[in-house]
Motif scaffolding. Structure first.
Motif, PDB file in Angstrom:
ATOM      1  N   GLY A   1      62.956 -16.241  10.437  1.00  0.00           N
ATOM      2  CA  GLY A   1      63.820 -15.270   9.774  1.00  0.00           C
ATOM      3  C   GLY A   1      63.502 -13.833  10.138  1.00  0.00           C
TER       4      GLY A   1
ATOM      5  N   SER B   1      58.180 -20.936   6.859  1.00  0.00           N
ATOM      6  CA  SER B   1      59.433 -21.623   6.537  1.00  0.00           C
ATOM      7  C   SER B   1      59.425 -23.046   7.067  1.00  0.00           C
ATOM      8  CB  SER B   1      60.621 -20.878   7.150  1.00  0.00           C
ATOM      9  OG  SER B   1      60.685 -19.590   6.619  1.00  0.00           O
TER      10      SER B   1
ATOM     11  N   GLN C   1      65.032 -19.723   3.036  1.00  0.00           N
ATOM     12  CA  GLN C   1      65.005 -18.314   3.434  1.00  0.00           C
ATOM     13  C   GLN C   1      66.406 -17.768   3.693  1.00  0.00           C
ATOM     14  OE1 GLN C   1      62.446 -17.559   6.729  1.00  0.00           O
ATOM     15  NE2 GLN C   1      62.586 -15.357   6.520  1.00  0.00           N
TER      16      GLN C   1
ATOM     17  N   ASP D   1      61.250 -19.274  -0.749  1.00  0.00           N
ATOM     18  CA  ASP D   1      60.993 -18.729   0.579  1.00  0.00           C
ATOM     19  C   ASP D   1      61.591 -17.329   0.686  1.00  0.00           C
ATOM     20  OD1 ASP D   1      60.424 -18.264   3.206  1.00  0.00           O
ATOM     21  OD2 ASP D   1      61.346 -20.102   3.977  1.00  0.00           O
ATOM     22  N   GLU D   2      60.761 -16.340   0.568  1.00  0.00           N
ATOM     23  CA  GLU D   2      61.179 -14.933   0.608  1.00  0.00           C
ATOM     24  C   GLU D   2      62.371 -14.685  -0.306  1.00  0.00           C
ATOM     25  OE1 GLU D   2      61.213 -12.866   4.290  1.00  0.00           O
ATOM     26  OE2 GLU D   2      59.839 -14.291   5.216  1.00  0.00           O
TER      27      GLU D   2
HETATM   28 MG   LIG Z   1      60.519 -17.833   7.258  1.00  0.00          MG
END
Ligand SMILES: [Mg+2]
Ligand SMILES: Nc1ncnc2c1ncn2[C@@H]1O[C@H](COP(=O)(O)OP(=O)(O)OP(=O)(O)O)[C@@H](O)[C@H]1O
Ligand SMILES: Nc1ncnc2c1ncn2[C@@H]1O[C@H](COP(=O)(O)OP(=O)(O)OP(=O)(O)O)[C@@H](O)[C@H]1O
Ligand SMILES: [Mg+2]
Lengths: 328, 353, 511, 353
Positions: free
Chosen positions: C401, C45, C87, C167-168
């Motif tokens: 995260g 991230s 994220q 991001d995810e």
């Molecule tokens: Mg991350």
């Protein structure tokens, strides 16, 4: 030679013009007598005033002047501390209701208000063919929480109570023109044509708003016989324009100068006025001044200064009025 | 959604105006002089100053900040502008038009300073504007120990003049309405307005979406400064002088007006008309109490109580709204059932289809 | 040879106490889906944050479209064509779906907002991928999965940027929405965009990506072509040396004990209806379902957060009615929230204070706090869930995260409740941590406690559960014993094919 | 982490006390009467009232709310309590001890009302406490048009008495320190304190985690009410009377003290000693300006400027802190490098958000 004396002055709060007169007069007098003068703002708060008294005492003042206060009872412990430390005290404008106040210098608020109220009633008579008809008069207060305001109302009531046909409607102008404007507009609306006159406790800081409200309602300010105590530069202007009937001039400048004078005299061992005397100074607006026992404080002299009516007794251009001295 | 529901929702969303109408009706019926033309004009006229401050505060709140210096700017901007034009540089800046421009510029500059400190230096908005407010009040006292009067009629025009062509109403009223209209458009119909609201709604998300959130915040404070300066011109014009006590203590009531008008303390919400309603409601409260002849010692308590009731009513709006929506949803389900949809409604049943 | 759409050169990022990135270089070509992989806290991230102008790098250069930058502001990065779904995505809840979709580039005519065009365009975008989201709603009315989808559409479709960072983004998406994402990514690739794709799902990565860069402890350790990777080698790359993935469910689990929780005819208007099941001590019960099937709402009702309208809950045989989570907690029920940022974490608190948030009383055994005991307990939990941080006094704000998720899980464990309600516990954690969490669930937590668990995918549930309930449209659709688990059948049931065994459901929503 | 770094970090985290010490030293060197025993006692004595309000406001802020009614409670609680015991029911409640209990109970009840409306009815805390404040001020004016005096020595003890055994310092000083100590323990060493802070940090998350957040919020307001009532007793004692202007306008400065003391507007942060430091710093500012003899019209501007500088310093703490940590990190890395580790590190730069 002895050490230079220091006098500490606390003013109620420095926004009003007559407080500016206090400060200017005290400064000039102190300079003239060769003493130090400290000035602090009490922010209309007794606790704050007492804090400053403590600080002054830590600094080692020789005399203290109280330049007005909102609450006259609450600051008494501060006055008592000064008394204990044998620091002479003078008060301007309003007197503390306890402790020993060596000199209280002011016109009598109640009496002066009564004087203004009499002028006010005279005005009503004059505008109504010599009689006082039934109707409503407006009393624009400063601030219900302020003792000054209470004293003004007392004086006003003492005269108006003789005319039961007059109904008094109070409104709070909060010592400023925006609020006095709003409240007078509302009260004029409420009573329509029935308003015989408008009494303004202190036209110096609420008068212009009242006049503007009357004019905004399409009426003539002269028809309301605006009177009160304390004139101020703006009040002088209104009087000259014929928009205000008259007001009792507050001896703000002289009172402060006298306070410094008497305190310094007392400290230096010079003679000072005693209870029972009458102080006479040729040509002074405040003269003759009776000296009586202070009815509010535990002890001390109340030098009752004269407050002449402007323009009835003194011309608005008189150079002795502090309004004219300040704006010169 | 049925038409009547939409109408009711719209009414609820403008609850401040509903309250205003309700309060107005009660007063009109019970207070003799209340519903007269003069009195209504008076209410509006008296509200103009506060409404500018409400708009200023509300606008800053929309971006998720707050400004405690608005009432000090109200006094400082016209005070210093008039001083400059009358006393300090009468030759250079003597024209009343220059004074007006100066007033607005000073307001904008003060807002810029606040905004810069908050957005760029990361100062806490409360502390920033509180300290600026104390400083400005102090300077006003220093610069204007005595009132300056009279003012040039051009300068005092918007505060004092009356317009003969419009039934002799004060110029301040149409000026105020016009400003509110501008802000209504600005907030609802411009890209800037939406970006501004978005910044208040969620600064992080707006930042990620590529909005220059710092600029939004700074502009918000500048707008508040300008509006406060206008409020100052209205005040000065009305009393035909600049004095050091102008605007004292109005900030908190301006908050109240903005919040009553539907602005949110946490930002991202607000409507210009709502704020106007909030300001007028406050003005109507004090007018009605004055007309009613409430004792001076009780007038404050009465005013506080009215404000309390108003927020209580406003509070119920939220629950009322969701219960209305819920009922509507049930109704829709019923309708589906009638049409033989696959869901059955009523008591939970074991079997289905 | 094609020129890269973006090049990061020697990027470092140093936080107080942490080196998040250490001279990482990284390239992505147009038309390429480039996977960025690594354990929690590896620096993914941070890297994309630097690329998108959200974070200022400590050193290194960023080259975009032939120009080099030492740092980028967000506004600048956007102008240079970088779109990102962060994220922890956020929407402006008071604005409409359409406005959120176009935020930052609202359609206008002469500065005035063009609502009509905006609405039309929004509806076009939303329906093009069959999302079924109504453009007129407020963003606040959407479910978590729908919000995520909205942000994906905004960055991938509306902004039409040459470089897109996800991001995810698949983590909060449920079943069908994940398919929509896949379709969007395919479209982007075919239109020659450069896509940076971060995910912890091995299968997803293998399916979508063309190349992958592996980050480990802030360093880029490998760049691989998709063709050279399979499931095992990719897992190994991510985890590093500790390549043998320990954890998961061991087969000799104890048989569940007596019933501790029974639910009868539980209904809540608008969310779920007529739910009945029971849970035994030592049992792990899975809840499977699509987006909006009511899993979260059901767990929240059990935890007293949003109490049910009807029905009864029996705890150890006694009928109970919780009006608040505090009452539920006092009875030993702990809930792991699905929205960790909003309902899980206290951002102004340290890791320690987050871990012990509701267990200070338990840990210290009284009203007064013993900081030694607390510290000890916090450290134990911290180690057990393996948060990557240099101290438990660090703020949770400074965590990656996945590590934040671990803190929230640790908090549930710190209290040793009797019933665990775990709503998507493995969201956003790397495969190593996921195994570890699942093994904690199946080995340690279940001892003497009952567990109800949900997950966006089925594999986690199949791995650890003793029983799975399939929820559909707010009702229990079918129940599976472990011996009957079949990914295929479960999946079909989740879609709602065949209604024979359906119990309860949305019909009771009008109650 | 090196020892010196730890020390410097600890100093930074207590920046308010560092500022206090710095300001004290400057004043002690430059203002003659400043560093005398009498003056220092004066500063502390004068700060006692404000420090109670700072603690009240800070405590409410910690739970993520705010209370604008504290200064009104300061006047209302002792006012009505003394009225009841002296005028209304002298037979029943005549004892000064009853009056003290009454004062605290009235404070608590008002807090309960505020807390209930905010936590249970979901009123906006700003509007709720603003309207309550207006109502209470109005009622005080109505009930106490004129001051009531003198007070019973028992009642005025904590505000007025001096303790001969302790170098004749006013009783208010040790009482204040004791209360702050209690709150220090409450906040840092009790489960309640942690739950309370958590509520302010993220109310939703705390609720979900099983903390009774409504109770926390209500208790917070009650505590603020009680502290304000104590501030009221200190005031009444000092002036040996109850009057309607007590405490006027102190609320905003109480905010400033709390925020300077490290409390956060958004809740979840705060330390009792920090707040004490904030209150004393404010008191020291005004004392020093008074002793310095700044012109009366400029004193406010000077005070505002000092506050502004203080928040500016406080603001730099954050950047300073992270830069110190980063430097330390780089130093560690270099050491590793010397030992053959592979890191090299470039120039540290400020991070922008
Ligand atoms: Mg991350
Ligand atoms: N604001 C911050 N302050 C201090 N350290 C930070 C900060 N933000 C991130 N870090 C640290 O930087 C490292 C990299 O974090 P990053 O968020 O990039 O990880 P990630 O690879 O995205 O992990 P995940 O898969 O869990 O999201 C972590 O060790 C994290 O603790
Ligand atoms: N805050 C909310 N406001 C309105 N509706 C909501 C809200 N939260 C959930 N819902 C609705 O409640 C229903 C059940 O949602 P729930 O979150 O329980 O589903 P889920 O199975 O957990 O799905 P997800 O995959 O999104 O976590 C859905 O129809 C959803 O739209
Ligand atoms: Mg869910």
């Amino acid at each position: 030679s002895e050490k230079k004396l220091t006098v500490g002055l606390v003013v109620k709060e420095p926004t009003a013009p007559y407080i500016q007169a206090f400060m200017k007069a005290a400064e000039e007098k102190a300079g003239e007598l060769g003493v130090n003068l400290l000035i602090r703002d009490g922010e209309g708060d007794s606790i704050k005033i007492m804090d400053i008294i403590d600080t002054y005492m830590a600094q080692g003042i020789d005399a203290f002047i109280l330049g007005g206060a909102v609450d006259l009872r609450a600051l008494v412990p501060g006055i008592r501390r000064l008394n204990e430390a044998k620091i002479p005290v003078a008060a301007l404008d309003t007197s503390p209701e306890g402790g020993i106040v060596d000199f209280f210098l002011s016109f009598d608020l109640v009496q002066s208000s009564a004087k203004a109220a009499e002028l006010f009633v005279e005005g009503i008579k004059k505008r109504n063919g010599g009689t006082v008809p039934a109707g409503v008069v407006l009393e624009i207060l400063g601030d219900k929480a302020d003792m000054f305001s209470h004293a003004c109302t007392e004086g006003f009531d003492s005269v108006l109570s003789k005319y039961p046909q007059l109904e008094i409607a109070q409104g709070e102008g909060k010592w400023n023109n925006t609020d006095s404007h709003a409240v007078v507009s509302d009260l004029l609306t409420r009573f329509g044509n029935g308003v015989l006159g408008i009494y303004v406790q202190t036209p110096d800081i609420m008068g212009p708003g009242v006049v503007a409200a009357i004019e905004a309602a399409g009426l003539n300010a002269a028809d309301f016989g605006i009177s009160g105590i304390c004139i101020g530069p703006e009040g002088i202007d209104l009087i000259k324009k014929g928009k205000m009937l008259g007001a009792v001039a507050q001896p703000a400048y002289d009172a402060a100068a006298l306070a410094v004078q008497y305190l310094v005299d007392k400290l230096r061992g010079n003679p000072v006025p005693q209870i029972g005397d009458t102080v006479v100074v040729e040509g002074a607006l405040w003269s003759p001044a009776k000296v009586i026992r202070n009815p509010w404080a535990d002890d001390g002299a109340f030098v009752v200064l004269q407050g002449p009516l402007v323009p009835q007794e003194v011309s608005p251009d008189d150079p002795r009025l502090w309004e004219n001295m300040l704006t010169k | 959604m049925s038409g009547s529901l939409k109408l009711r929702l719209a009414l609820l969303d403008n609850i401040i105006w509903m309250m205003l109408i309700a309060f107005f009706s009660v007063c009109a019926l019970s207070i003799p002089a209340f519903a007269t033309w003069t009195n209504l004009v008076n209410i509006l006229y008296h509200t103009t100053i506060m409404s500018m401050l409400v708009l200023a505060q509300g606008f800053v709140l929309m971006s998720g900040n707050l400004d405690l210096s608005i009432d000090a700017v109200l006094a400082f901007a016209p005070g210093v502008a008039v001083l400059m034009s009358v006393k300090w540089f009468p030759g250079l800046l003597g024209s009343p038009w220059t004074a007006i421009v100066l007033t607005l510029s000073i307001g904008a500059l003060l807002g810029l300073f606040n905004g810069f400190c908050v957005a760029r230096l990361g100062m806490n908005a409360f502390m920033q504007t509180l300290s600026v407010s104390i400083i400005l009040r102090g300077l006003v006292l220093f610069f204007i120990p005595l009132s300056i009067f009279p003012l040039d009629p051009v300068y005092s025009f918007i505060g004092k003049a009356r317009i003969a062509q419009l039934g002799n109403i004060p110029a301040a009223i149409p000026v105020t309405f016009f400003i509110f209209f501008i802000f209504h458009v600005l907030i609802n119909y411009t890209v800037f307005g939406r970006n501004y609201l978005a910044t208040g709604g969620n600064a992080r998300a707006s930042f990620v979406a590529g909005i220059n959130t710092n600029r939004m915040i700074i502009l918000g404070f500048m707008v508040a400064g300008i509006l406060s300066a206008i409020a100052g011109m209205l005040t000065a014009g009305r009393q035909d002088s600049v004095s050091n006590t102008m605007g004292n203590g109005m900030t908190l009531l301006a908050f109240a007006g903005a919040l009553l008008g539907g602005t949110s303390m946490s930002g991202g919400k607000g409507s210009a008309f709502g704020m106007l309603g909030g300001a007028i409601l406050l003005g109507m409260f004090s007018n009605a109490l004055n007309l009613l002849g409430v004792k001076v010692t009780l007038i404050h308590a009465a005013q506080g109580t009215l404000i309390f009731l108003a927020i209580l009513v406003d509070r119920f709006r939220v629950s009322l709204r969701s219960s209305m929506l819920r009922k509507e949803q049930i109704r829709t389900l019923h309708r589906e059932e009638d049409r033989g949809a696959e869901y059955t409604v009523g008591k939970p049943r074991e079997e289905s289809v | 040879m094609k020129t890269p759409a973006l090049t990061l050169n020697g990027i470092s990022k140093i936080y107080p106490g942490t080196v998040a990135l250490d001279r990482v270089s990284f390239e992505v070509y147009p038309g390429e889906v480039h996977g960025l992989i690594g354990k929690n806290g590896a620096g993914k991230s941070t890297l994309v944050g630097i690329l998108a102008g959200l974070i200022e790098p400590t050193e290194g250069t960023i080259s975009l479209g032939g120009r080099s930058f030492r740092t980028l502001s967000r506004v600048r990065a956007k102008r240079e064509g970088v779109a990102i779904v962060p994220q922890e995505p956020e929407l402006i809840l008071d604005l409409s779906v359409a406005e959120n979709l176009f935020l930052g580039e609202l359609p206008s005519r002469k500065g005035l907002l063009d609502r009509k065009t905006m609405r039309t365009l929004a509806e076009e975008v939303l329906s093009a991928y069959g999302t079924g989201i109504n453009a007129g709603l407020l963003a606040g009315d959407l479910s978590l999965s729908e919000r995520q989808l909205l942000l994906i559409l905004k960055s991938c479709v509306v902004e039409d940027a040459p470089i897109v960072v996800l991001d995810e983004s698949s983590a909060p998406l449920s079943g069908r929405d994940a398919l929509i994402l896949r379709k969007i990514v395919e479209d982007l690739r075919s239109r020659g965009k450069a896509i940076v794709y971060i995910s912890h799902h091995i299968d997803e990565l293998l399916e979508i990506c063309d190349r992958m860069t592996v980050l480990r402890d802030g360093k880029a350790v490998a760049v691989r072509e998709r063709a050279s990777l399979d499931h095992a080698s990719l897992s190994e790359l991510i985890i590093g040396e500790e390549s043998s993935l320990t954890g998961g469910r061991s087969e000799d689990t104890p048989t569940p004990g007596e019933e501790i929780l029974r639910v009868e005819g539980l209904s809540r208007w608008g969310a779920f209806g007529d739910i009945s099941f029971s849970l035994r001590r030592g049992e792990i019960l899975g809840l499977a379902g699509l987006r909006g099937s009511g899993r979260t709402e059901l767990l929240k009702a059990l935890a007293g957060i949003d109490p049910a309208d009807e029905g009864e809950i029996f705890l150890r045989g006694n009928s109970v009615r919780f009006r608040s989570p505090a009452e539920a907690l006092a009875e030993g029920i702990a809930y792991l929230p699905e929205e960790r940022e909003k309902e899980g974490l206290l951002r102004s608190f340290s890791i320690r204070d987050n871990l012990l948030l509701n267990s200070f009383g338990n840990v210290c055994g009284g009203r007064f706090i013993s900081w030694e005991k607390s510290e000890e307990r916090a450290l134990a939990v911290f180690r057990e869930v393996r948060v990557k941080a240099f101290s438990i006094h660090q703020g949770v704000d400074e965590l990656s995260g996945g590590n934040r998720q671990k803190v929230v899980i640790g908090r549930i464990m710190a209290n040793s409740p009797e019933i665990y309600l775990l709503d998507e516990p493995t969201r956003g954690v790397d495969i190593g941590a996921k195994k570890a969490i699942l093994s904690i669930v199946s080995e340690r937590i279940r001892n003497g406690a009952g567990v109800i668990i949900t997950s966006p995918g089925l594999d986690d549930l199949i791995e650890v559960c003793d029983r799975i309930l399939v929820l559909s449209k707010g009702g229990i659709f079918r129940e599976y014993e472990r011996k009957d688990f079949s990914e295929h059948r479960l999946f079909l049931d989740m879609q709602g094919f065949g209604q024979q065994e359906r119990r309860g459901g949305r019909e009771c929503q009008a109650v």
